[in-house]
Every structure is written in C-alpha cells, then in structure tokens.
Design an enzyme around this catalytic site. Sequence first.
Site, PDB file in Angstrom:
ATOM      1  N   LYS A  67       6.259   1.235   6.862  1.00 60.47           N
ATOM      2  CA  LYS A  67       7.311   0.904   7.836  1.00 60.47           C
ATOM      3  C   LYS A  67       7.831   2.166   8.550  1.00 60.47           C
ATOM      4  O   LYS A  67       7.926   2.191   9.769  1.00 60.47           O
ATOM      5  CB  LYS A  67       8.470   0.160   7.137  1.00 60.47           C
ATOM      6  CG  LYS A  67       8.011  -1.172   6.524  1.00 60.47           C
ATOM      7  CD  LYS A  67       9.153  -1.940   5.891  1.00 60.47           C
ATOM      8  CE  LYS A  67       9.691  -1.313   4.623  1.00 60.47           C
ATOM      9  NZ  LYS A  67       8.704  -1.232   3.509  1.00 60.47           N
ATOM     10  N   THR A  68       8.118   3.217   7.761  1.00 57.31           N
ATOM     11  CA  THR A  68       8.605   4.460   8.362  1.00 57.31           C
ATOM     12  C   THR A  68       7.517   5.078   9.233  1.00 57.31           C
ATOM     13  O   THR A  68       7.783   5.592  10.323  1.00 57.31           O
ATOM     14  CB  THR A  68       9.004   5.461   7.245  1.00 57.31           C
ATOM     15  OG1 THR A  68       9.843   4.767   6.315  1.00 57.31           O
ATOM     16  CG2 THR A  68       9.724   6.657   7.795  1.00 57.31           C
TER      17      THR A  68
HETATM   18  P1  ADP Z   1       7.607   2.566   3.874  1.00 53.77           P
HETATM   19  O1  ADP Z   1       8.491   3.108   4.968  1.00 53.77           O
HETATM   20  O2  ADP Z   1       7.137   1.171   4.137  1.00 53.77           O
HETATM   21  O3  ADP Z   1       8.178   2.723   2.497  1.00 53.77           O
HETATM   22  P2  ADP Z   1       5.880   4.786   4.635  1.00 53.77           P
HETATM   23  O4  ADP Z   1       5.724   4.539   6.091  1.00 53.77           O
HETATM   24  O5  ADP Z   1       6.827   5.885   4.261  1.00 53.77           O
HETATM   25  O6  ADP Z   1       6.262   3.441   3.868  1.00 53.77           O
HETATM   26  O7  ADP Z   1       4.410   5.071   4.050  1.00 53.77           O
HETATM   27  C1  ADP Z   1       4.200   5.781   2.856  1.00 53.77           C
HETATM   28  C2  ADP Z   1       3.015   6.716   2.987  1.00 53.77           C
HETATM   29  O8  ADP Z   1       1.836   5.943   3.001  1.00 53.77           O
HETATM   30  C3  ADP Z   1       3.006   7.537   4.278  1.00 53.77           C
HETATM   31  O9  ADP Z   1       3.362   8.870   4.058  1.00 53.77           O
HETATM   32  C4  ADP Z   1       1.591   7.505   4.772  1.00 53.77           C
HETATM   33  O10 ADP Z   1       0.948   8.710   4.413  1.00 53.77           O
HETATM   34  C5  ADP Z   1       0.932   6.405   4.007  1.00 53.77           C
HETATM   35  N1  ADP Z   1       0.563   5.265   4.864  1.00 53.77           N
HETATM   36  C6  ADP Z   1       1.297   4.142   5.053  1.00 53.77           C
HETATM   37  N2  ADP Z   1       0.631   3.271   5.825  1.00 53.77           N
HETATM   38  C7  ADP Z   1      -0.544   3.854   6.135  1.00 53.77           C
HETATM   39  C8  ADP Z   1      -1.692   3.436   6.907  1.00 53.77           C
HETATM   40  N3  ADP Z   1      -1.723   2.235   7.468  1.00 53.77           N
HETATM   41  N4  ADP Z   1      -2.705   4.285   7.024  1.00 53.77           N
HETATM   42  C9  ADP Z   1      -2.673   5.492   6.407  1.00 53.77           C
HETATM   43  N5  ADP Z   1      -1.645   5.938   5.657  1.00 53.77           N
HETATM   44  C10 ADP Z   1      -0.586   5.125   5.514  1.00 53.77           C
END
Ligand code: ADP
Length: 355
Positions: A67-68
């Site tokens: 999401k982030t």
């Molecule tokens: P959330 O905000 O949903 O908790 P994040 O966006 O912080 O998750 O994602 C966590 C980590 O996973 C990121 O640092 C990124 O490196 C990795 N990541 C997430 N989604 C992907 C994707 N679709 N492809 C590659 N890496 C991803």
Amino acid sequence: MTEERVLEPEEAAGEEQYEVTLRPRRLDEFIGQAPLKLNLELILGGARRRREALEHVLLCGPPGLGKTTLANILAGEMEADLRVTSGPAIEHQGALASILMNLEEGGILFIDEIHRLSRPVEESLYPAMEDFKFDWVAGKGAGAQSMRLSLPHFTVIGATTRQGMLSSPLRDRFGAVYRLEFYTPEEIRAIVLRSARILEIEIDGAGADLLAGRSRGTPRIANRLLRRARDWAQVKGAGRIDAAAVTATMDLLAVDASGLDELDRRILRTIVEKYGGGPVGVDTLAVSVSEERETLEDVFEPYLIQLGFLARTSRGRVATALAYTHLGLTPPAAWQREGGRADPDRRGIEPELFS
Ligand code: ADP
C-alpha cells in the site's frame, strides 16, 4: 508481542533502509496485483490528461502487500509532492489543518491506518476532501469565530488493514477503493528474484521457489526471509542461496512448509485442543493465545483463512480438517470428506461474509 517475529508483516525496527532500497519506484516495476494496476493506470491516465489532481484513493488489505509502495508510485507517476502520515499521528484538527495548508497544488497526502483517525479529525477531513475547504474555529467562547479556509486541490491516498472499521461517510469520499490481495507464489518468486538482484546476492530457482512458498503471499515477508537466507548462505553456506540454504534458514526460524510459524500453529492448536475445533469467539481465542484481538484479525487470520486452515463463521472461529492434518492430527470422522477441505457448513455453522 515481545520478541521479534520473522513472519510479522508489519515493518520491523531497522528495516526501513531495505524497504526503501527494494521498493519499486514505477508502476511497471510493481509485480502482481494485475487488476489493481490496470485500474490505477486508468485513473492516472485520466488525471494526467485532464491536468487535474488524482482522485482520492483508498487501498485496503493486510500489512506488507504494497500500500505504501503504491502511494509512492502514484506520487511519482503524477510528479506530485507526497506527504506521509498516519491516522493516529494526526492528533487534533489543528494538526490536520497545518498539514493540509502546507500541501502543494496537486499534492498527495498518504494517510496510513486511516481507520484510526479520531472522530473530530475525520469529520474535518470530509469538507477538505469534498470541497477543498477547511472549517476552522478561531478563539474560544463567545468571541469564537468560524472561518472557512481554502485548500489546494490535493489527493488523499488512504491505507487500511480494516476496511470494515472505516465509517461509511469516510469511505464514500474516496473516488476509488481497491483491495490488495495476497500474491501468488509465482509473483512472490519474481519479487524475490528482483530483490536478490538489487541486494546483489546469488539465488537459484529452487531457492527462490522455496522462499516464495513460505512468504505468506506477502512481499515484505519475502524480502525479510531473503535477507535471513542471505545471512545463512554467506556465513554457513557457499555464498549463494539454494534450496539447502533456504531449508536450513527456515528450520532455524521454525517456519514450516506452508509458511506458518510457532504462533500460527499455537492458534490452530488452541482451537483444536481447547475448543474441540471450534467455534470459538475471537475475543476468547485472543485471550487464550495472549494476542490482541486486532492483531489476531489483521495479521494471523487472513493468511490462515487463505490457506483454508481457519474459517470465520457467525458463531466464531473454526479449525478446518486441513488444519488438523497440518498439525499431524486426525480430524473428527464426521467432518471428513473428499480432500479434507474446509467444511464449516457440515457442522451446522454458517460461514460469515466478511470484507
Ligand atoms: P504496506 O504499506 O501494505 O504495509 P509496503 O508498501 O510498505 O506495504 O510494502 C512492503 C515492502 O514490500 C516494500 O518495501 C517493497 O519492497 C515490497 N513490495 C510490496 N509490494 C511489492 C511489489 N508488488 N513488488 C515488489 N516489491 C513489493
């Protein structure tokens, strides 16, 4: 939770530097979530063509799914200024006013855990999102004056692990609401290979396959397990991540072939051993395993449900026949049917519809 859990999908202390390095920057680098990406391409294209701010976007789904990352990508693709905050961090209306007044025209405000905004802050966000106005009361008592401040046109990207806890007036103010799903093993494998390339660690196909199968469909966990396997490979192995390195690392971490750790197994065992397989109410279960109800619902259950080990029913949580088998136990004979699939219905329990 007191000790660090390797399968924790939330960001761990000290992990930020890796997250930033490994985070995809552009939509075409973002692996998986194909339907969501198509939708985002469409709203991005529309906003760019009309030279407008992007519409408000709500991203829902378990932690660690991206999401982030997507909020950062959307800001990058729109060449917009991004300000990052979270629901609990905006303590009062004044704090929200100051954030909003300082946004640039077309800027993006990312609010993580948006379901945790306080009621007064949430209510002052409504006119801000709808009309780009902020209603401000200056002074107190009889001399108080109410003012309507104009805000730049901006975009809220909200993220939540609990769509069900969002009030409907807030949800209704988002032009686009999307749900992130767990990634398939093939997608996680591609993420692992990409991350290994960036971290400059050699990994073979079998190693990547094994890691993918144990990462709970969650990129953040995949990246963390990759780093642990890298440590093992460099300290005890031949410097490259192969099946042996992954297996040894997972054994050390007590992560089993389905990607469950001791805590997951304890939840399942508790339902089976203490509550005869369920149904057991979520509050009772949370107390029994010494976890917060919210953690149980947001962090543990989604993956156990996805695997078909746990079912949420209107009468409580139920361990499925598959869970019994996974724990090396025999499910009660009455539940068994072909394939041993989840079968709460046959026990007279209605599966609950949940978002
Ligand atoms: P959330 O905000 O949903 O908790 P994040 O966006 O912080 O998750 O994602 C966590 C980590 O996973 C990121 O640092 C990124 O490196 C990795 N990541 C997430 N989604 C992907 C994707 N679709 N492809 C590659 N890496 C991803």
